[in-house]
Write a protein that holds these residues in place. Structure first.
Motif, PDB file in Angstrom:
ATOM      1  N   PRO A   1      -4.574  11.396 -23.299  1.00  0.00           N
ATOM      2  CA  PRO A   1      -5.389  12.187 -24.221  1.00  0.00           C
ATOM      3  C   PRO A   1      -6.281  11.362 -25.140  1.00  0.00           C
TER       4      PRO A   1
ATOM      5  N   CYS B   1       2.697  10.925 -26.043  1.00  0.00           N
ATOM      6  CA  CYS B   1       2.804  12.259 -25.444  1.00  0.00           C
ATOM      7  C   CYS B   1       3.582  12.248 -24.137  1.00  0.00           C
TER       8      CYS B   1
ATOM      9  N   SER C   1      -0.853  17.789 -23.763  1.00  0.00           N
ATOM     10  CA  SER C   1      -0.635  16.640 -22.884  1.00  0.00           C
ATOM     11  C   SER C   1       0.843  16.409 -22.600  1.00  0.00           C
TER      12      SER C   1
ATOM     13  N   VAL D   1      -4.843  22.295 -20.220  1.00  0.00           N
ATOM     14  CA  VAL D   1      -6.108  21.573 -20.413  1.00  0.00           C
ATOM     15  C   VAL D   1      -7.290  22.420 -19.940  1.00  0.00           C
TER      16      VAL D   1
ATOM     17  N   ARG E   1     -10.836  14.517 -26.151  1.00  0.00           N
ATOM     18  CA  ARG E   1     -10.303  13.210 -25.750  1.00  0.00           C
ATOM     19  C   ARG E   1     -11.207  12.086 -26.236  1.00  0.00           C
TER      20      ARG E   1
ATOM     21  N   ALA F   1       2.342  11.858 -21.135  1.00  0.00           N
ATOM     22  CA  ALA F   1       1.591  12.394 -19.993  1.00  0.00           C
ATOM     23  C   ALA F   1       1.476  11.377 -18.861  1.00  0.00           C
TER      24      ALA F   1
ATOM     25  N   VAL G   1      -5.125  11.136 -17.334  1.00  0.00           N
ATOM     26  CA  VAL G   1      -4.477  12.165 -18.158  1.00  0.00           C
ATOM     27  C   VAL G   1      -4.272  11.731 -19.610  1.00  0.00           C
TER      28      VAL G   1
ATOM     29  N   ARG H   1       0.612  20.781 -17.920  1.00  0.00           N
ATOM     30  CA  ARG H   1      -0.410  20.097 -18.712  1.00  0.00           C
ATOM     31  C   ARG H   1      -1.805  20.445 -18.199  1.00  0.00           C
TER      32      ARG H   1
END
Length: 455
Positions: free
Chosen positions: A361, A304, A255, A35, A45, A306, A359, A31
């Protein structure tokens, strides 16, 4: 049963716990690489967060617009206040078509509503077609992750499962061959299915259409082969405009798995000729969460995962320890809203390190909400007595310099004089299971400071 007690079963297998931890951290690293390749990721974001904030502030208007557009497109829209209504609506649609065979692509909402047991209890065959979901369905387990439902299993576990249920060669754990066996097994189910059920990643108020993101294409195959498509969505899945989708599709896959985009991003706006498209919009506690100012931002979640991949507690305790459809940090926010008493231990299954927030998103303040849930639980009397009294004791101890100093001297003396077997007993000192206490100093910093004449 608390999260800690459920987690104890998972951590008992130290090798699997370490493997689970390392695997999810690897996904977190993927991830990060994805990113860093997008210079404007932080701007995306912020934009996604604002879009979601705006949508939630006018959710009633966008839901009405979405329903009107969908109906104009020939979609049959149904509303469900809770899980039972959702399940009854889906069962009624299936029965009206005289169907008995259903294929279902990945849908956390249907897991949340426990749709599968409801349908099978009424004689309907339901086959999960996402590979991970099919594996755990065969094992009669719940998903342990939002995106990677079978992440708690190794290829040897899958091999044993397929040998038992699909007749593959015993001991063959070659991933390619296991995948091919699953493909052949599922292809027959796709061809025989009369109804396809799917989840919804995004719903667009402007067009009345829904978007489904998959990496396996199983949703597309099921929907296009069956004559009836039932799409099930939580009412928070809305975005206002079609142009908003580009923001979220750039964030979601990066993500979740570190991909630039999901392999398949499919739009469904109207039913094909001779077919039906049903859309079931579900509340099931979402409007209650919307009415909680401190927690409504949790409805921004785009599922997601994440926050799970980065969470040190989730990585080392496994998804099943949360006993909720959505595990991990975000699940620990959503679950008390559904059942405060049952899930009272989950907001404490966190170090509050803030990595989940970093993290996310859509910039949900996850660790802040976890802290606020702890306050709510304390006020509601849902904290165990031992924890309540120990926290009150420590609060008074830390508030008094004199008491703190005395406590420090007692602790230092005790660690030096008491036998090691007692100070490091697993019964009295759980930290000693995996950690060694440091050698106690002869004096505290304050004592040293006074002796050196600094005070």
């Amino acid at each position: 049963m608390t999260h800690a007690l459920r987690a104890s079963t998972f951590v008992a297998d130290a090798e699997r716990t370490s493997w689970h931890d390392e695997t999810l951290w690897f996904v977190r690293q993927k991830r990060d690489k994805a990113v860093y390749a997008v210079p404007e990721f932080q701007e995306l974001r912020e934009l996604a967060s604002q879009i979601k904030e705006h949508t939630l502030s006018r959710l009633d208007e966008y839901l009405m617009q979405f329903e009107a557009k969908a109906q104009r497109n020939g979609v049959q829209v149904h509303w469900a206040a809770n899980a039972q209504e959702h399940n009854d609506i889906v069962l009624d649609i299936i029965r009206r078509h005289g169907a008995t065979r259903v294929v279902k692509s990945k849908s956390m909402l249907t897991e949340e509503c426990h749709l599968n047991p409801h349908l099978t209890g009424h004689g309907i065959e339901v086959i999960d077609t996402d590979l991970g979901e099919r594996i755990i369905q065969l094992r009669e387990e719940a998903p342990s992750h939002l995106v990677l439902p079978a992440i708690h299993l190794k290829k040897e576990d899958v091999s044993d499962t397929f040998h038992l249920h699909l007749g593959t060669e015993k001991g063959n754990h070659d991933p390619q061959q296991l995948t091919e066996a699953a493909r052949q097994h599922l292809r027959a189910k796709f061809l025989a299915a009369e109804v396809a059920i799917s989840g919804v990643n995004f719903a667009v108020a402007e067009t009345g259409g829904v978007v489904i993101c998959t990496n396996e294409g199983n949703a597309d195959l099921g929907v296009n082969l069956a004559r009836v498509h039932i799409a099930c969505m939580g009412l928070e899945k809305l975005v206002p405009r079609l142009t908003d989708l580009g923001v979220f599709t750039r964030l979601l896959a990066r993500s979740a798995t570190g991909q630039p985009v999901t392999t398949y991003t499919s739009h469904y706006t109207k039913p094909a000729a001779g077919k039906e498209l049903h859309l079931v919009i579900v509340d099931n506690g979402r409007t209650q969460q919307l009415g909680r100012p401190d927690f409504r931002a949790s409805l921004k979640c785009i599922r997601c995962g994440a926050c799970m991949n980065t969470c040190p507690v989730y990585r080392r305790s496994g998804g099943h320890s949360y006993d909720f459809t959505v595990p991990g940090p975000i699940g620990a926010i959503l679950s008390p809203n559904i059942d405060l008493k049952k899930h009272s231990s989950l907001p404490f299954a966190s170090t509050l390190c803030g990595s989940c927030t970093d993290v996310c998103p859509v910039k949900i303040d996850i660790h802040t909400q976890l802290y606020k849930w702890r306050q709510v639980l304390a006020e509601a009397g849902e904290i165990p007595a031992a924890k309540k009294w120990s926290l009150q004791f420590m609060g008074r101890l830390l508030a008094s310099p004199t008491a703190f100093g005395i406590g420090g001297r007692v602790a230092r003396t005790g660690l030096r004089l008491l036998p090691y077997r007692l100070t490091h007993s697993k019964t009295f000192n759980a930290w000693a299971v995996a950690r060694e206490l440091p050698e106690p100093p002869k004096q505290s910093f304050r004592e040293w400071y006074r002796e050196t004449g600094k005070v």
